[in-house]
Design an enzyme around this catalytic site. Structure first.
Site, PDB file in Angstrom:
ATOM      1  N   ILE A  27       0.810  -1.213   0.000  1.00  0.00           N
ATOM      2  CA  ILE A  27       0.000   0.000   0.000  1.00  0.00           C
ATOM      3  C   ILE A  27       0.839   1.257   0.000  1.00  0.00           C
ATOM      4  O   ILE A  27       0.375   2.321  -0.359  1.00  0.00           O
ATOM      5  CB  ILE A  27      -1.034   0.037   1.157  1.00  0.00           C
ATOM      6  CG1 ILE A  27      -0.362  -0.227   2.486  1.00  0.00           C
ATOM      7  CG2 ILE A  27      -2.157  -0.932   0.917  1.00  0.00           C
ATOM      8  CD1 ILE A  27      -1.317   0.012   3.643  1.00  0.00           C
ATOM      9  N   GLY A  30       8.053   3.573   0.975  1.00  0.00           N
ATOM     10  CA  GLY A  30       8.866   4.725   1.358  1.00  0.00           C
ATOM     11  C   GLY A  30      10.332   4.471   1.056  1.00  0.00           C
ATOM     12  O   GLY A  30      10.681   3.461   0.448  1.00  0.00           O
ATOM     13  N   GLU A  32      12.652   3.852   3.218  1.00  0.00           N
ATOM     14  CA  GLU A  32      13.245   2.865   4.100  1.00  0.00           C
ATOM     15  C   GLU A  32      12.447   1.567   4.156  1.00  0.00           C
ATOM     16  O   GLU A  32      13.008   0.487   4.196  1.00  0.00           O
ATOM     17  CB  GLU A  32      13.347   3.474   5.503  1.00  0.00           C
ATOM     18  CG  GLU A  32      14.418   2.846   6.343  1.00  0.00           C
ATOM     19  CD  GLU A  32      14.338   3.297   7.784  1.00  0.00           C
ATOM     20  OE1 GLU A  32      13.635   4.278   8.068  1.00  0.00           O
ATOM     21  OE2 GLU A  32      14.959   2.644   8.621  1.00  0.00           O
ATOM     22  N   ALA A  33      11.122   1.699   4.179  1.00  0.00           N
ATOM     23  CA  ALA A  33      10.293   0.520   4.405  1.00  0.00           C
ATOM     24  C   ALA A  33       9.140   0.445   3.398  1.00  0.00           C
ATOM     25  O   ALA A  33       8.777   1.435   2.786  1.00  0.00           O
ATOM     26  CB  ALA A  33       9.723   0.545   5.814  1.00  0.00           C
ATOM     27  N   ASP A 144       8.641  12.664  14.416  1.00  0.00           N
ATOM     28  CA  ASP A 144       8.217  12.936  13.043  1.00  0.00           C
ATOM     29  C   ASP A 144       6.732  13.278  13.029  1.00  0.00           C
ATOM     30  O   ASP A 144       5.949  12.669  12.305  1.00  0.00           O
ATOM     31  CB  ASP A 144       8.521  11.714  12.157  1.00  0.00           C
ATOM     32  CG  ASP A 144       8.422  12.041  10.677  1.00  0.00           C
ATOM     33  OD1 ASP A 144       8.385  13.229  10.345  1.00  0.00           O
ATOM     34  OD2 ASP A 144       8.370  11.108   9.867  1.00  0.00           O
TER      35      ASP A 144
END
Lengths: 237, 337
Positions: A27, A30, A32-33, A144
């Site tokens: 879905i 990013g 990093e992940a 964040d």
């Protein structure tokens, strides 16, 4: 049941344990992940997979992904204990660096802000302020805070997500920076509602934190005046 | 009849390099001469660097002129590095160019050193709007052009990556500049020693890494369990992985389609390999500035000066005071808006 027996049962369970997990579909991807919406046993879950990075050596890569996955899981679990709504962690799979957590149906607060009326908006921001105070009172820093990292469900429940940059700190400075971050986002992304939103957020924060919050809120200006931040320059011109 | 082309003299004088370059207004570099101060022991002492530049500037400028087959009277514009850099060194540069400008009635423009690195990269690498990773002895900056400025998305919170590598090399008994020596040592090893990895959002910190690497040299295990090659390998892997991670994050954040690698540390093959890898993964065009222009040089200052001069004209003499802590996001970029 004796202690020994109990441990044996658990060990047995662990040895034969094979998670029933279906990654489902991607879905979000990013830097990093990758986020998957999948199935764990028969539950609908969100799987956050920290991808291997081929540019760095395997040893370092493994260590980083492992420690960050553990950190995020730990933070989620401890923050949930302070009554802040965050997704529940079901499982941490360290072989694959999967963080398996509850899938929260809802939409990003960012997309909702423009669609609701003023009093509702104020109410949301006051609640968000209160929850941030909950975290800060217990020395948790989100790291964040943006309006895309807040999810609103159909029942108007607020959820905080993405604790990848979070940390534990007792410093006033870190708490001020956390508030400054969301202020920056409000200014840059939701400029037309900035005044009312930030005011309600601070109100909620003060209400929950009490007298000690003054020092933190006053510090925000100091953080801004360091000139590291772009918005301030823009406002001057 | 030969067309009279306009000529610019670019002077770089912020740190260890006194760079002179002569180029025309179309960006063709006619000559480029660098005189770099190399300390016998220790790091860069501002006063000693200043003395070196004062001693060599006349010779260097003359050499560049002779090489270009021009006289000082053919110059139409002087550009110089106004900041950021070492105060005493910047002052020498400003002194020289102001004298030349006043004496010969040549227009003068001051240029931000960091922006010079980006602009020469755009000129020489054929990229239009890159995300730039600028890594050198004095700066570690991830920058991209947004809302009419070169915004800083990430930077070092303490020391620059080049500074860290040089300082470690010095502690290990290697001579300045340490970067290339560390790189060749690192090639001999494959043994990784864990070192602190500090990334905060898009910002970096190298001071903890430096202390840890330095302590490895003093440890009892040094030259028993591991040697200098292993430390060099480990510190490169750690520092460059940090830089690459931050660059990747900035790339995903800004959605740029080009990546530019520049600065003195950009000469390192391992760093190039890592940045190339993530650029490829994000379908971005990857370019590293050619070796001649990666380090500090006069051409980058000259070219940025030309861009500025074409748009807004020369600086008044009052506006040419040095600015040792000049942040690149505070500079207006009229030639790109």
């Amino acid at each position: 049941m004796e202690n020994g027996e109990c441990r044996n049962t658990l060990e047995e369970l662990n040895m034969n344990y094979n998670p029933v997990i279906d990654l489902g579909r991607i879905i979000y991807k990013g830097a990093e992940a990758t986020l998957y919406k999948g199935k764990w046993f028969d539950k609908e879950v969100l799987v956050k997979h920290r991808r291997p990075k081929k540019y760095r050596i395997e040893e370092l890569d493994k260590k980083l992904r492992r420690t960050r996955t553990i950190l995020e899981a730990k933070m989620l679990i401890s923050i949930k204990k302070c009554n802040v709504p965050v997704p529940q962690v079901f499982e941490v799979d360290l072989n694959n660096n999967w963080l398996i957590m509850k899938y929260i149906k809802g939409q990003k607060f960012k997309d909702l802000i423009g669609k609701i009326d003023k009093s509702k908006r104020k109410w949301y921001f006051e609640q968000i302020g209160r929850y941030i105070a909950f975290m800060h009172k217990n020395d948790f820093i989100h790291g964040d805070l943006t309006t895309s990292n807040i999810i609103i469900t159909k029942n108007e429940k607020i959820f905080f997500v993405d604790f990848g940059l979070s940390m534990k700190s007792i410093k006033i400075e870190d708490k001020s920076v956390d508030l400054h971050l969301i202020k920056r986002v409000l200014l840059s992304t939701h400029g037309q509602y900035f005044e009312e939103c930030f005011e309600s957020l601070i109100n909620g924060y003060k209400l929950e934190y009490g007298n000690k919050s003054d020092e933190i809120i006053d510090r925000i200006e100091t953080v801004e005046s360091r000139g590291r931040y772009i918005e301030k320059n823009k406002r001057k011109n | 009849m030969k067309l009279k082309r306009k000529i610019c003299l670019g002077i770089e004088c912020t740190a260890h390099t006194f760079g002179v370059s002569i180029l025309d207004f179309d960006g063709n570099v006619i000559s480029i001469i660098n005189d770099t101060y190399i300390p016998e022991t220790g790091g860069l002492h501002p006063r000693k660097v200043r003395e070196h530049h004062l001693e060599c500037f006349d010779r260097t400028i003359t050499m560049a002129m002779t090489q270009a087959n021009l006289s000082i009277k053919d110059i139409n514009l002087i550009a110089f590095s106004q900041g950021p850099g070492l105060g005493p060194v910047l002052r020498v540069g400003a002194l020289i160019v102001r004298f030349l400008s006043q004496k010969l009635k040549i227009p003068l423009v001051g240029v931000n050193h960091c922006i010079g690195h980006i602009e020469i990269g755009r000129l020489k690498c054929g990229v239009k709007d890159p995300l730039t990773l600028y890594v050198s002895g004095g700066n570690t900056i991830i920058s991209a052009f947004e809302s009419e400025r070169y915004q800083i998305f990430g930077e070092t919170l303490d020391i620059a990556v080049g500074n860290f590598i040089d300082a470690f090399a010095r502690d290990a008994g290697l001579q300045h500049p340490g970067g290339p020596k560390i790189e060749s040592l690192a090639k001999k090893s494959k043994k990784y020693i864990p070192l602190p990895y500090v990334v905060k959002g898009m910002d970096l910190s190298f001071s903890g890494l430096y202390t840890a690497a330095k302590n490895l040299l003093k440890s009892r295990d040094y030259n028993r369990r591991y040697n200098l090659d292993d430390i060099a390998y480990s510190l490169q892997e750690t520092a460059f992985a940090m830089l690459t991670e931050v660059t990747e994050r900035a790339l995903a954040h800004t959605n740029k389609t080009e990546v530019l690698l520049t600065g003195g540390v950009a000469a390192n093959k391992r760093l190039q390999e890592m940045i190339a890898y993530i650029s490829n993964e994000h379908n971005a065009k990857y370019k590293v500035v050619p070796l001649k222009y990666t380090g500090d040089n006069g051409a980058m200052i000259g070219w940025t000066g030309i861009l500025k001069y074409k748009e807004v004209g020369a600086d008044d003499i009052e506006d040419t005071t040095i600015n040792p802590k000049w942040r690149m996001e505070n500079v207006e970029i009229p030639w790109r808006s």
